[in-house]
Design a protein around this motif. Structure first.
Motif, PDB file in Angstrom:
ATOM      1  N   GLY A  57       0.923  -1.162   0.287  1.00 31.45           N
ATOM      2  CA  GLY A  57       0.236   0.218  -0.175  1.00 31.45           C
ATOM      3  C   GLY A  57       0.866   1.783  -0.027  1.00 31.45           C
ATOM      4  N   GLN A  58       2.301   1.106   0.026  1.00 32.94           N
ATOM      5  CA  GLN A  58       3.370   2.511   0.330  1.00 32.94           C
ATOM      6  C   GLN A  58       3.719   2.268  -0.596  1.00 32.94           C
ATOM      7  OE1 GLN A  58       4.701   2.280   4.311  1.00 32.94           O
ATOM      8  NE2 GLN A  58       3.236   3.624   4.896  1.00 32.94           N
ATOM      9  N   GLY A  59       4.202   1.605  -1.545  1.00 35.45           N
ATOM     10  CA  GLY A  59       5.092   1.348  -2.473  1.00 35.45           C
ATOM     11  C   GLY A  59       6.240   0.816  -2.205  1.00 35.45           C
ATOM     12  N   GLU A  60       7.411   0.930  -3.617  1.00 36.21           N
ATOM     13  CA  GLU A  60       9.261   0.915  -2.597  1.00 36.21           C
ATOM     14  C   GLU A  60       9.742   1.890  -1.964  1.00 36.21           C
ATOM     15  OE1 GLU A  60      10.496  -0.056  -6.530  1.00 36.21           O
ATOM     16  OE2 GLU A  60       9.852  -2.707  -6.884  1.00 36.21           O
ATOM     17  N   HIS A  61      10.652   1.390  -1.474  1.00 38.52           N
ATOM     18  CA  HIS A  61      11.218   2.838  -0.336  1.00 38.52           C
ATOM     19  C   HIS A  61      12.887   1.904  -0.469  1.00 38.52           C
ATOM     20  CE1 HIS A  61       7.830   5.150   0.897  1.00 38.52           C
ATOM     21  NE2 HIS A  61       7.516   3.705   1.470  1.00 38.52           N
ATOM     22  N   LEU A  62      13.274   3.211  -0.822  1.00 38.15           N
ATOM     23  CA  LEU A  62      15.116   2.539  -0.628  1.00 38.15           C
ATOM     24  C   LEU A  62      15.532   3.140   0.934  1.00 38.15           C
ATOM     25  CD1 LEU A  62      16.874   4.463  -3.997  1.00 38.15           C
ATOM     26  CD2 LEU A  62      16.494   1.628  -2.726  1.00 38.15           C
ATOM     27  N   VAL A  63      15.953   2.798   1.103  1.00 36.90           N
ATOM     28  CA  VAL A  63      16.674   2.862   2.781  1.00 36.90           C
ATOM     29  C   VAL A  63      17.980   2.682   2.470  1.00 36.90           C
ATOM     30  CG1 VAL A  63      16.490   2.213   5.488  1.00 36.90           C
ATOM     31  CG2 VAL A  63      14.550   2.152   3.782  1.00 36.90           C
ATOM     32  N   ARG A  64      19.087   3.733   3.398  1.00 35.56           N
ATOM     33  CA  ARG A  64      20.350   3.450   2.890  1.00 35.56           C
ATOM     34  C   ARG A  64      20.739   2.816   4.289  1.00 35.56           C
ATOM     35  NH1 ARG A  64      23.740   8.657   3.599  1.00 35.56           N
ATOM     36  NH2 ARG A  64      24.848   8.472   4.839  1.00 35.56           N
ATOM     37  N   LEU A  65      21.811   1.817   4.019  1.00 40.20           N
ATOM     38  CA  LEU A  65      22.158   0.588   4.779  1.00 40.20           C
ATOM     39  C   LEU A  65      23.122   1.274   6.065  1.00 40.20           C
ATOM     40  CD1 LEU A  65      23.880  -1.817   2.648  1.00 40.20           C
ATOM     41  CD2 LEU A  65      21.438  -1.689   2.732  1.00 40.20           C
ATOM     42  N   ASP A  66      23.345   2.154   5.921  1.00 39.54           N
ATOM     43  CA  ASP A  66      23.683   2.933   7.549  1.00 39.54           C
ATOM     44  C   ASP A  66      22.505   3.512   8.505  1.00 39.54           C
ATOM     45  OD1 ASP A  66      24.222   4.868   5.901  1.00 39.54           O
ATOM     46  OD2 ASP A  66      25.624   6.495   6.071  1.00 39.54           O
ATOM     47  N   GLN A  67      21.644   3.956   7.719  1.00 40.53           N
ATOM     48  CA  GLN A  67      20.599   4.474   8.680  1.00 40.53           C
ATOM     49  C   GLN A  67      19.486   3.655   9.237  1.00 40.53           C
ATOM     50  OE1 GLN A  67      19.140   7.221   5.653  1.00 40.53           O
ATOM     51  NE2 GLN A  67      20.350   8.623   6.868  1.00 40.53           N
ATOM     52  N   ILE A  68      19.946   2.000   9.502  1.00 40.05           N
ATOM     53  CA  ILE A  68      19.130   0.955   9.680  1.00 40.05           C
ATOM     54  C   ILE A  68      19.538   0.778  10.538  1.00 40.05           C
ATOM     55  CG2 ILE A  68      19.072  -1.631   9.264  1.00 40.05           C
ATOM     56  CD1 ILE A  68      18.736  -1.151   6.756  1.00 40.05           C
ATOM     57  N   LYS A  69      19.139   1.176  11.959  1.00 36.36           N
ATOM     58  CA  LYS A  69      19.255   1.201  13.804  1.00 36.36           C
ATOM     59  C   LYS A  69      18.320  -0.313  13.769  1.00 36.36           C
ATOM     60  CE  LYS A  69      17.057   2.906  16.514  1.00 36.36           C
ATOM     61  NZ  LYS A  69      16.528   4.114  17.285  1.00 36.36           N
ATOM     62  N   ALA A  70      17.748  -0.826  13.179  1.00 36.08           N
ATOM     63  CA  ALA A  70      17.310  -2.384  13.415  1.00 36.08           C
ATOM     64  C   ALA A  70      16.534  -2.724  12.399  1.00 36.08           C
ATOM     65  CB  ALA A  70      16.379  -2.210  15.003  1.00 36.08           C
ATOM     66  N   ILE A  71      16.878  -4.518  12.529  1.00 36.74           N
ATOM     67  CA  ILE A  71      15.807  -4.728  11.211  1.00 36.74           C
ATOM     68  C   ILE A  71      15.452  -6.204  11.774  1.00 36.74           C
ATOM     69  CG2 ILE A  71      18.185  -5.717  10.385  1.00 36.74           C
ATOM     70  CD1 ILE A  71      16.364  -5.836   7.778  1.00 36.74           C
ATOM     71  N   ALA A  72      13.732  -6.896  11.807  1.00 38.61           N
ATOM     72  CA  ALA A  72      14.088  -8.499  11.912  1.00 38.61           C
ATOM     73  C   ALA A  72      12.833  -8.289  11.065  1.00 38.61           C
ATOM     74  CB  ALA A  72      13.248  -8.257  13.613  1.00 38.61           C
ATOM     75  N   TYR A  73      12.826  -9.965  10.981  1.00 37.32           N
ATOM     76  CA  TYR A  73      12.022 -10.250   9.679  1.00 37.32           C
ATOM     77  C   TYR A  73      11.387 -11.710   9.863  1.00 37.32           C
ATOM     78  CZ  TYR A  73      15.375 -14.591  10.267  1.00 37.32           C
ATOM     79  OH  TYR A  73      15.961 -15.706  10.532  1.00 37.32           O
TER      80      TYR A  73
END
Length: 74
Positions: A57-73
Motif C-alpha cells: 500500500g505504500q510502494g517501494e522505499h530505498l533505505v540507506r544501509l547505514d541508517q538502519i538501526k534495527a531489522i527483524a524478519y
C-alpha cells in the motif's frame, strides 16, 4: 551525511533477506518504521548502498544501509 559502510556480515544477512524476498521490519536512525518485502540491494555512486523494500500500500522505499538501526524478519 557521508555514507558509512556497514559490516560485511550485516550486508550478507541483507543479501539473504533479498534472495528469500523476506518480509522485514526496519527501524531507521530517524525512528521511522517500515514493514515490507526485501527486494534488492542497490549501490548509487557517491550516495551509498541501499536496501529496496516493497511496502504494501505504500510502494517501494530505498533505505540507506547505514541508517538502519534495527531489522527483524518473519
Amino acid at each position: 551525511m557521508t555514507y558509512q559502510p556497514i559490516k560485511c556480515t550485516a550486508y550478507d544477512q541483507l543479501e539473504l533477506f533479498c534472495i528469500q524476498q523476506a518480509k522485514v521490519t526496519i527501524t531507521t536512525t530517524d525512528d521511522e518504521t517500515l514493514i515490507g518485502k526485501a527486494i534488492n540491494l542497490e549501490n548509487y555512486k557517491g550516495q551509498g548502498e541501499f536496501l529496496l523494500i516493497k511496502c504494501e500500500g505504500q510502494g517501494e522505499h530505498l533505505v540507506r544501509l547505514d541508517q538502519i538501526k534495527a531489522i527483524a524478519y518473519f
